[in-house]
Design a protein around this motif. Structure first.
Motif, PDB file in Angstrom:
ATOM      1  N   ASN A 228      -2.237   0.652   3.603  1.00 26.06           N
ATOM      2  CA  ASN A 228      -2.807  -0.656   3.940  1.00 26.06           C
ATOM      3  C   ASN A 228      -4.330  -0.667   3.861  1.00 26.06           C
ATOM      4  O   ASN A 228      -4.987  -1.597   4.344  1.00 26.06           O
ATOM      5  N   MET A 229      -4.874   0.384   3.249  1.00 28.00           N
ATOM      6  CA  MET A 229      -6.335   0.507   3.127  1.00 28.00           C
ATOM      7  C   MET A 229      -6.731   0.617   1.649  1.00 28.00           C
ATOM      8  O   MET A 229      -7.595   1.401   1.275  1.00 28.00           O
ATOM      9  N   ASN A 230      -6.045  -0.166   0.823  1.00 22.90           N
ATOM     10  CA  ASN A 230      -6.359  -0.233  -0.610  1.00 22.90           C
ATOM     11  C   ASN A 230      -6.091   1.088  -1.328  1.00 22.90           C
ATOM     12  O   ASN A 230      -6.787   1.450  -2.280  1.00 22.90           O
ATOM     13  N   PHE A 231      -5.071   1.819  -0.858  1.00 23.22           N
ATOM     14  CA  PHE A 231      -4.703   3.100  -1.466  1.00 23.22           C
ATOM     15  C   PHE A 231      -3.225   3.099  -1.840  1.00 23.22           C
ATOM     16  O   PHE A 231      -2.385   2.560  -1.116  1.00 23.22           O
ATOM     17  N   THR A 232      -2.901   3.727  -2.965  1.00 25.42           N
ATOM     18  CA  THR A 232      -1.505   3.918  -3.340  1.00 25.42           C
ATOM     19  C   THR A 232      -1.364   5.171  -4.205  1.00 25.42           C
ATOM     20  O   THR A 232      -2.350   5.873  -4.487  1.00 25.42           O
ATOM     21  N   VAL A 233      -0.143   5.442  -4.628  1.00 28.99           N
ATOM     22  CA  VAL A 233       0.177   6.645  -5.399  1.00 28.99           C
ATOM     23  C   VAL A 233       0.970   6.243  -6.641  1.00 28.99           C
ATOM     24  O   VAL A 233       1.775   5.315  -6.597  1.00 28.99           O
ATOM     25  N   LEU A 234       0.732   6.939  -7.730  1.00 23.48           N
ATOM     26  CA  LEU A 234       1.537   6.812  -8.944  1.00 23.48           C
ATOM     27  C   LEU A 234       1.970   8.218  -9.333  1.00 23.48           C
ATOM     28  O   LEU A 234       1.127   9.077  -9.619  1.00 23.48           O
ATOM     29  N   SER A 235       3.278   8.468  -9.307  1.00 27.45           N
ATOM     30  CA  SER A 235       3.781   9.799  -9.638  1.00 27.45           C
ATOM     31  C   SER A 235       4.257   9.864 -11.085  1.00 27.45           C
ATOM     32  O   SER A 235       4.952   8.962 -11.562  1.00 27.45           O
ATOM     33  N   ILE A 236       3.885  10.948 -11.752  1.00 26.35           N
ATOM     34  CA  ILE A 236       4.286  11.184 -13.134  1.00 26.35           C
ATOM     35  C   ILE A 236       5.070  12.486 -13.180  1.00 26.35           C
ATOM     36  O   ILE A 236       4.531  13.555 -12.880  1.00 26.35           O
TER      37      ILE A 236
END
Length: 373
Positions: free
Chosen positions: A289-297
Motif C-alpha cells: 500500500n506504499m506504491n510497491f509491488t513485485v513481478l516474478s519471472i
C-alpha cells in the motif's frame, strides 16, 4: 547448513599426463572396525565410486588417474542413496599420498601430503571457527512441524546462516588473493561468483589468478558471470521486456512505471528461491500500500510449466507471475541473471536502485526508501 550430495567439483585438467597413482590414507581414533568408508569423485568418463572398510582405526584408497579431481569421503552413508551425508570430508584426488587424520569424525579431519590438499588444509583451518558455528545451527530441513510454525525461529536461523556464509566468503576471498596459483582458489572463486553482491570482489580476485587457471572451464565461467553481471548496474535505466502470465496475458515491465518494483527471478525447482519466497511475501504485504509491488519471472522451461503453476499455488504468491518458459529466459538474459534467486529493484522512473536484496535486507531497504517518499 544442508549436507549437499553434489559436492564433487570439476575435473582439474591442469596437467594432461599419463596415469599417475594416488593413495588416500585415513586414521581416526573413533573410527570403528567394520565401518564403511566411501570415496566419490568425477572424471570425464563419469563419477567414480569406491568403498573400503575400517580396520584397526585405519582405511585406505588406492588408484590411478590422469590429472586430478575434487571429491569427498564419507562414513557409513552411501552417497548414491543417502539424503544427507552426516560425516564427510572433501578431498582432492591427485598424485601422491594424502594423509587424513581425525580425532573424532571425518568432519573434523586434518589432511596433508599432496599439493592441493595442503592448500585446502590452510583454507579449512581459516574457516574452522565459522564452520563450528554453522554446525551449531539446526538445518531448517530438519525442523519439526512446530519449529517451522515459529516464524521468528525460522527467520533468525536463516539470517544467521546467511551472515555466516558471507563471513566465510570473505575469508575465502582473502585466501584466494594470497594463493593465486592454486586450483583450490579457482574452485572456491567459482562458487563465490554465484553471489552477485560479491562479484566486484570476485573480479578483483580473478584478475590476480594465474593465467592458466583463468583459461580453465571454471575460469571461463567466472568471467562469463562477471560480464553478465555488468549488463544491469545500479543507477542504470531498466530495460523493458514483455512476457506472458500462466494464462497467456502479455505483461510489459514498462507497465509498472510509477511504482517501486521488485523484479524477482526464481524457479519452481530452486530450493533457495522457495525458501526466500516467504520473505518476499512479507515485504509485499508490508509495503503493497506504499506504491510497491513485485513481478516474478520464472526460469522454468515449458516441460516444467505444471510444476511452476503448482509452486505458485503452494507458496501462495499473490503478485503477477510471468515466464516465456524458454531454455534461456529472455528477461533473465537481459538482466544478466546467472544464478537464482536473484532480483532487481527499480524506482518509479524505471531506474535500478538495488540488486539482490534478500531477507531482512529487503525489508530494511524498502522501509528506508519508502518512508523517505
Amino acid at each position: 547448513m544442508r549436507s549437499v550430495l553434489l559436492l564433487i567439483g570439476f575435473l582439474i585438467p591442469i596437467v594432461a599426463i599419463a596415469q599417475s597413482s594416488f593413495v588416500i590414507r585415513g586414521y581416526g581414533k573413533r573410527l570403528k572396525d567394520g565401518e564403511k568408508i566411501f570415496l566419490s569423485y568425477k572424471l570425464p568418463s563419469g563419477f567414480i565410486d569406491d568403498s573400503t572398510v575400517v580396520s584397526k582405526g585405519y582405511f585406505e584408497f588406492k588408484g590411478s588417474m590422469k590429472g586430478f579431481a575434487r571429491g569427498y569421503i564419507c562414513r557409513n552413508d552411501n552417497p548414491k542413496y543417502a539424503e544427507f551425508l552426516r560425516d564427510r570430508f572433501e578431498v582432492y584426488v591427485e598424485p601422491g599420498i594424502a594423509i587424513l587424520k581425525s580425532a573424532d569424525t571425518l568432519n573434523n579431519s586434518i589432511i596433508s601430503g599432496t599439493i592441493l590438499n595442503n592448500d585446502n588444509a590452510i583454507l579449512i583451518k581459516k574457516l574452522k571457527p565459522i564452520e563450528i558455528q554453522k554446525r551449531s545451527l539446526k538445518d531448517i530441513d530438519q525442523f519439526s512441524t512446530e519449529e517451522l510454525k515459529d516464524t521468528s525461529l525460522v527467520n533468525k536461523t536463516k539470517a544467521k546462516s546467511l551472515a555466516l556464509s558471507k563471513e566465510s566468503a570473505l575469508i575465502e576471498l582473502d585466501f584466494i588473493n594470497q594463493h593465486p596459483n592454486s586450483y583450490v582458489s579457482l574452485y572456491n572463486l567459482l562458487r563465490i561468483s554465484k553471489s552477485r553482491n560479491l562479484l566486484s570482489k570476485v573480479e578483483t580476485a580473478f584478475s590476480k589468478l594465474n593465467g592458466t587457471l583463468r583459461e580453465l572451464p571454471e575460469g571461463i565461467e567466472i568471467k562469463r558471470r562477471i560480464v553478465e553481471s555488468k549488463k544491469i548496474q545500479i543507477g542504470m535505466q531498466s530495460i523493458d521486456f514483455e512476457q506472458p502470465t500462466p494464462t497467456g496475458n502479455m505483461i510489459k515491465l514498462s507497465a509498472y512505471k510509477g511504482k517501486y518494483l521488485l523484479i524477482d527471478f526464481w524457479a519452481s525447482w530452486c530450493l533457495p528461491c522457495r525458501e526466500e519466497n516467504p520473505n518476499v511475501i512479507a515485504a509485499y504485504n508490508t509495503f503493497k500500500n506504499m506504491n510497491f509491488t513485485v513481478l516474478s519471472i520464472s526460469i522454468d522451461v515449458l516441460a516444467d510449466k505444471a510444476k511452476w503453476l503448482q509452486a505458485i499455488k503452494d507458496d501462495q504468491l499473490p503478485w503477477t507471475q510471468v515466464s516465456d518458459l524458454k531454455k534461456e529466459n529472455t528477461a533473465a538474459k537481459i538482466y544478466g541473471v546467472t544464478t537464482i534467486p536473484s532480483n532487481v529493484m527499480i524506482d518509479p522512473t524505471g531506474k535500478v536502485i538495488a540488486k539482490d536484496l534478500k531477507g531482512k535486507e529487503l525489508i530494511d531497504f524498502l522501509s528506508k526508501t519508502l518512508s523517505a517518499n
